[in-house]
Design a protein around this motif. Sequence first.
Motif, PDB file in Angstrom:
ATOM      1  N   LEU A   1      50.155  49.272 -86.618  1.00 24.03           N
ATOM      2  CA  LEU A   1      49.264  48.126 -85.736  1.00 24.03           C
ATOM      3  C   LEU A   1      48.689  49.062 -84.556  1.00 24.03           C
ATOM      4  N   GLY A   2      49.348  50.093 -84.055  1.00 25.75           N
ATOM      5  CA  GLY A   2      48.877  50.853 -83.007  1.00 25.75           C
ATOM      6  C   GLY A   2      49.336  50.038 -81.623  1.00 25.75           C
ATOM      7  N   ASP A   3      50.500  49.338 -81.673  1.00 28.90           N
ATOM      8  CA  ASP A   3      50.939  48.300 -80.469  1.00 28.90           C
ATOM      9  C   ASP A   3      52.336  47.853 -80.953  1.00 28.90           C
ATOM     10  N   ARG A   4      52.958  47.528 -79.854  1.00 30.39           N
ATOM     11  CA  ARG A   4      54.394  47.155 -79.923  1.00 30.39           C
ATOM     12  C   ARG A   4      54.332  45.514 -80.430  1.00 30.39           C
ATOM     13  N   VAL A   5      55.075  45.084 -81.285  1.00 35.14           N
ATOM     14  CA  VAL A   5      55.195  43.754 -81.882  1.00 35.14           C
ATOM     15  C   VAL A   5      56.255  42.975 -80.904  1.00 35.14           C
TER      16      VAL A   5
ATOM     17  N   ARG B   1      52.556  39.048 -83.631  1.00 36.42           N
ATOM     18  CA  ARG B   1      51.544  39.304 -82.478  1.00 36.42           C
ATOM     19  C   ARG B   1      52.190  40.472 -81.644  1.00 36.42           C
ATOM     20  N   THR B   2      51.004  41.202 -81.271  1.00 35.23           N
ATOM     21  CA  THR B   2      51.420  42.510 -80.580  1.00 35.23           C
ATOM     22  C   THR B   2      51.182  42.158 -78.966  1.00 35.23           C
ATOM     23  N   ALA B   3      51.661  43.285 -78.256  1.00 36.91           N
ATOM     24  CA  ALA B   3      51.598  43.200 -76.822  1.00 36.91           C
ATOM     25  C   ALA B   3      50.022  43.045 -76.300  1.00 36.91           C
ATOM     26  N   GLY B   4      49.253  43.583 -77.209  1.00 33.05           N
ATOM     27  CA  GLY B   4      47.953  43.438 -76.812  1.00 33.05           C
ATOM     28  C   GLY B   4      47.087  42.404 -77.332  1.00 33.05           C
ATOM     29  N   GLY B   5      47.863  41.339 -78.027  1.00 35.56           N
ATOM     30  CA  GLY B   5      47.264  40.215 -78.729  1.00 35.56           C
ATOM     31  C   GLY B   5      46.872  40.338 -80.178  1.00 35.56           C
ATOM     32  N   GLY B   6      47.139  41.506 -80.603  1.00 35.52           N
ATOM     33  CA  GLY B   6      46.718  41.588 -81.998  1.00 35.52           C
ATOM     34  C   GLY B   6      47.571  40.908 -82.991  1.00 35.52           C
ATOM     35  N   ARG B   7      47.189  40.382 -84.143  1.00 34.64           N
ATOM     36  CA  ARG B   7      47.715  39.667 -85.261  1.00 34.64           C
ATOM     37  C   ARG B   7      47.902  40.291 -86.458  1.00 34.64           C
ATOM     38  N   ALA B   8      48.930  40.323 -87.322  1.00 31.65           N
ATOM     39  CA  ALA B   8      48.928  40.871 -88.529  1.00 31.65           C
ATOM     40  C   ALA B   8      49.897  40.006 -89.243  1.00 31.65           C
ATOM     41  N   PHE B   9      50.108  40.447 -90.578  1.00 30.71           N
ATOM     42  CA  PHE B   9      51.053  39.750 -91.329  1.00 30.71           C
ATOM     43  C   PHE B   9      52.064  41.034 -91.865  1.00 30.71           C
ATOM     44  N   VAL B  10      53.257  41.058 -91.840  1.00 32.66           N
ATOM     45  CA  VAL B  10      54.124  42.070 -92.555  1.00 32.66           C
ATOM     46  C   VAL B  10      55.167  41.533 -93.352  1.00 32.66           C
ATOM     47  N   LYS B  11      55.251  42.425 -94.448  1.00 27.30           N
ATOM     48  CA  LYS B  11      56.314  42.088 -95.451  1.00 27.30           C
ATOM     49  C   LYS B  11      56.884  43.226 -95.822  1.00 27.30           C
ATOM     50  N   ALA B  12      58.344  43.507 -95.925  1.00 30.98           N
ATOM     51  CA  ALA B  12      59.049  44.554 -96.120  1.00 30.98           C
ATOM     52  C   ALA B  12      60.182  44.085 -96.798  1.00 30.98           C
ATOM     53  N   VAL B  13      60.716  44.960 -97.369  1.00 37.91           N
ATOM     54  CA  VAL B  13      62.005  44.729 -98.489  1.00 37.91           C
ATOM     55  C   VAL B  13      62.653  46.320 -98.690  1.00 37.91           C
ATOM     56  N   SER B  14      63.801  45.902 -99.236  1.00 35.28           N
ATOM     57  CA  SER B  14      64.478  47.116 -99.718  1.00 35.28           C
ATOM     58  C   SER B  14      65.399  46.756-100.951  1.00 35.28           C
ATOM     59  N   PRO B  15      66.017  47.574-101.611  1.00 29.62           N
ATOM     60  CA  PRO B  15      66.881  47.270-102.808  1.00 29.62           C
ATOM     61  C   PRO B  15      68.119  46.614-102.452  1.00 29.62           C
ATOM     62  N   ALA B  16      68.429  46.411-101.281  1.00 28.36           N
ATOM     63  CA  ALA B  16      69.612  45.827-100.782  1.00 28.36           C
ATOM     64  C   ALA B  16      69.435  44.277-100.865  1.00 28.36           C
ATOM     65  N   GLN B  17      67.911  43.647-100.608  1.00 30.44           N
ATOM     66  CA  GLN B  17      67.766  42.367-100.828  1.00 30.44           C
ATOM     67  C   GLN B  17      67.542  42.022-102.425  1.00 30.44           C
TER      68      GLN B  17
END
Length: 311
Positions: free
Chosen positions: A26-30, A49-65
């Motif tokens: 993202l190039g910025d801090r969430v 939302r990032t510190a600079g006001g940017g927005r994104a959708f994030v999905k993440a997972v590992s085998p533990a889930q």
Amino acid sequence: MTNGTRTRIGWTDLPDHVRVAVEEILGDRVVVAVSQHGGFSPGTADRVRTAGGGRAFVKAVSPAQNDRSPHMHRSEALVAAALPSGTPAPRLLGSYDDGDWVALVFADVEGRHPATPWDADELAAVLSTLEAMAAALTPAAVAAAPTAAERLAQDFAGWRRIAEDPPADLDPWARTRLPELHAAAERGLAALAGETLCHLDIRADNLLIGPDGTVSVVDWPWACRGPAWLDSLLVLVNVQVHGGHDPEVLLRARPLTAGADPAGVTGVLAGLAGFFLDAARQPPPPGIPTVRAFQRLQGDALLPWLARRLP
């Protein structure tokens, strides 16, 4: 609408190194993360939302889930990166994969899931979008994508497995038609030839309706090459499940499904019903406790439609 998973993790549950990797994309801090409802993945699904006001959708997972979910994220990353710019889908900004955790970062798309029971205007917008999408994705943008028949061969053998061990609560009509349903599912598998890139998991919770009425199609891990009408048929299955309209009338009215071979369409519906009813009697996958009930709901809903088409 489906209830989806009740055990989803959130942004703050991710390991520090995964969050850092996402912030590098993202190039910025969430600074804000809001978990989204719907769907069945036990991993994160956060609008950020990032510190600079940017927005994104994030999905993440590992085998533990869930041990299959990272593979699905990897598949989706490959598909999303190859989708043409005109595809009505969120743009992939980047991905992260350390062999354990897999994270996907998409442009945030403002919108909500369609109402269920289905609203007429929203349904028309979805079907029009899927028809335009099929045209844009023919030939398939992901040449290495498996065929629909390859994706569904094991699933469409559901009636054979049910016939070998019929559940006590099997619908009486289905019980008397098991050989016919199995044969229809095999015809359905043969009808799945085509060179359109199909989403293969079209339902209300994988669609977003924007404020201006535009439709976005999300979650692409099951993409495959198949007939142009397949995704339109799948949304009509969702209409049959949730109500609001007669899917048989819509089937005949829309250009893609109206031109499909009727026996092939019946076969695909039979294959899906057998898959749902067979899968519903299995133990729930780790981290996804509600999916079996939804599969049963879909299978039960398809049987009356099949009874209309297989008198």
